[in-house]
Structures are given as C-alpha cells and as structure tokens.
Design an enzyme around this catalytic site. Sequence first.
Site, PDB file in Angstrom:
ATOM      1  N   ASP A 185      10.752   0.861  -2.143  1.00 17.01           N
ATOM      2  CA  ASP A 185       9.842  -0.210  -1.723  1.00 17.01           C
ATOM      3  C   ASP A 185       9.415   0.005  -0.271  1.00 17.01           C
ATOM      4  OD1 ASP A 185       8.379  -2.558  -1.707  1.00 17.01           O
ATOM      5  OD2 ASP A 185      10.051  -3.849  -2.294  1.00 17.01           O
ATOM      6  N   GLU A 240      10.857  -8.810  -4.994  1.00 16.20           N
ATOM      7  CA  GLU A 240      11.370  -7.599  -4.336  1.00 16.20           C
ATOM      8  C   GLU A 240      12.861  -7.734  -4.052  1.00 16.20           C
ATOM      9  OE1 GLU A 240       7.416  -5.997  -1.984  1.00 16.20           O
ATOM     10  OE2 GLU A 240       8.635  -7.518  -1.037  1.00 16.20           O
ATOM     11  N   SER A 275       0.826  -1.211   0.000  1.00 12.19           N
ATOM     12  CA  SER A 275       0.000   0.000   0.000  1.00 12.19           C
ATOM     13  C   SER A 275       0.865   1.269   0.000  1.00 12.19           C
ATOM     14  CB  SER A 275      -0.942  -0.015   1.208  1.00 12.19           C
ATOM     15  OG  SER A 275      -0.208  -0.154   2.404  1.00 12.19           O
ATOM     16  N   THR A 276       2.045   1.229   0.623  1.00 15.83           N
ATOM     17  CA  THR A 276       2.914   2.406   0.619  1.00 15.83           C
ATOM     18  C   THR A 276       3.545   2.583  -0.770  1.00 15.83           C
ATOM     19  OG1 THR A 276       3.435   1.757   2.895  1.00 15.83           O
ATOM     20  CG2 THR A 276       4.642   3.628   2.010  1.00 15.83           C
TER      21      THR A 276
HETATM   22  O1  LIG Z   1       7.040  -6.491   1.448  1.00 17.83           O
HETATM   23  C1  LIG Z   1       6.012  -6.068   0.984  1.00 17.83           C
HETATM   24  C2  LIG Z   1       5.212  -6.800  -0.014  1.00 17.83           C
HETATM   25  O2  LIG Z   1       5.724  -8.081  -0.229  1.00 17.83           O
HETATM   26  C3  LIG Z   1       5.529  -4.713   1.380  1.00 17.83           C
HETATM   27  O3  LIG Z   1       6.515  -3.796   1.105  1.00 17.83           O
HETATM   28  C4  LIG Z   1       5.225  -4.726   2.842  1.00 17.83           C
HETATM   29  O4  LIG Z   1       4.265  -5.751   3.088  1.00 17.83           O
HETATM   30  C5  LIG Z   1       4.671  -3.387   3.316  1.00 17.83           C
HETATM   31  O5  LIG Z   1       3.414  -3.171   2.782  1.00 17.83           O
HETATM   32  P1  LIG Z   1       2.549  -1.905   3.188  1.00 17.83           P
HETATM   33  O6  LIG Z   1       3.206  -0.724   2.598  1.00 17.83           O
HETATM   34  O7  LIG Z   1       1.186  -2.196   2.587  1.00 17.83           O
HETATM   35  O8  LIG Z   1       2.474  -1.868   4.694  1.00 17.83           O
END
Ligand SMILES: O=C(CO)[C@H](O)[C@H](O)COP(=O)(O)O
EC number: 5.3.1.6
Length: 232
Positions: free
Chosen positions: A83, A105, A30-31
């Site tokens: 990321d 990732e 989401s970020t």
């Molecule tokens: O590693 C990830 C996906 O595999 C995301 O970066 C992690 O889960 C953070 O997500 P969010 O920004 O929604 O909290």
Amino acid sequence: MDARELKIAAAKAALEHVEDGMRLGIGTGSTADEFVRLLAEKVAEGFKVQGVPTSERTARLCVELGVPLYSLDDLPELDLTIDGADEVDNALGLIKGGGGALLREKIVASASARMIVIADETKLVDTLGRFPLPIEIAPFGLTATRMAVERLASRLGLTGEIVQRPDKDGPYLTDGGHFILDASFGRIPDAEALANGLVAIPGVVEHGLFLNMADAAIIASQSGARTLLAKT
Ligand SMILES: O=C(CO)[C@H](O)[C@H](O)COP(=O)(O)O
C-alpha cells in the site's frame, strides 16, 4: 525520474516481494495503482495471486486489468499487503487516508502477515503531522464528534484546523458511507497518545495513524528504490 516514474520504481521493487500463489492485500492511491498495473502484467503472464482490494477504486482497476479479486471474508488471512502512504517516519509510522480508504486499508493490513509501504522520498518525515491527519467519523453526531476531537487535540497540545473533507457535491463519503475530518496539526510529537485518544471517541470510526503496522517501506528517489525495515 518524474513523480510517476518514482511511484513505478517503488511499485516495481515491491512486486519482487510478491510470490506465486500469495493472498495479497492491495492498497489504494496513485502509487498503489502503479503496483496494480505491474501486477496485472505478471498475472497476464500466468502468475497467480488472490487479491483483496482496500477500496472500490482499487477493485475497479483490478477488475479492469484482470487481477483476480476476493473479499476479505473469502480470505480473512493474507500473506502480504502492498500500500501507499501520505507520510512515513523513521520508525515506519504512517499517515494514510489521503485517498479516503483508511478504514479498509487498516483492516486489510491488520489481516496481513506483512505490510510493505511504497512511496517516494517526498513522503519521508522526521515527525508525522505535516500531512493533514484523516479521521473517519460516523455522520451521526458529526458536530459532537468533531468537538470531542478538538478537546483531545487541545489536551495533547495540538493546534491547527480540523476541517470536514468536501467532495464535488457535498461532504466526502468513504466507501463505508462515513465522513472524513482532516486535522492539520503540523507536527504530532506523541502519535501513540493521539491514536489511543481518537479510538476512544465513540463517533470516530478510524484514523489515519498506522503505527507499528508496516514491516518495510520501499522509498523511491532519483538514486533508486531503497528499503527501510521496521526495527524489531
Ligand atoms: O492512504 C491512502 C489512500 O487512503 C494512500 O495510500 C495515500 O493517500 C497515498 O496515495 P498516493 O500514492 O496517491 O500518494
């Protein structure tokens, strides 16, 4: 600021590190989605980037919003990856993979000259492990692999449940067609030993410990976004 505004604040600060013409790894979650939205606005104004997505989900959003995409085989060397993370410790060790994209990732971040993490301050921890550690495994030999992970955990003095991640209609499948085990260790005092042990288990495809990979973390809080730098 609410939770979404904090994500946007971190994403906005990260965008300042993106230069015209960059080859950019684009994270998942989401970020990272907020980052894609802001990046797309700049692209619409004529800013040029070549993006490599870390998941099908991110690829779909980029296509929808007009961010130009390439495969990692087209662009095997990237300038920067932005990321999110599930946890960030003081040394910028990370737990990632809550969104299931850890393998791509990690490959994309490893192909990048720099990695910047974007997160809100709830992700900061003293010791990694509060967030269940995602471990991506091959479907073949699931039980044997899980038992090997349990033996490793026990050797390292780690306790806690290890559960297979479910999806709506069965087991969760990653973009690569693998399963995920989520290991609720609570605290991982020696993340490096765990990481080394996990990669030595044949059925483990990848794990969500990203150690010595992030160059900086942009952490958003009510007082603004601050940048933590990796110690060199
Ligand atoms: O590693 C990830 C996906 O595999 C995301 O970066 C992690 O889960 C953070 O997500 P969010 O920004 O929604 O909290």
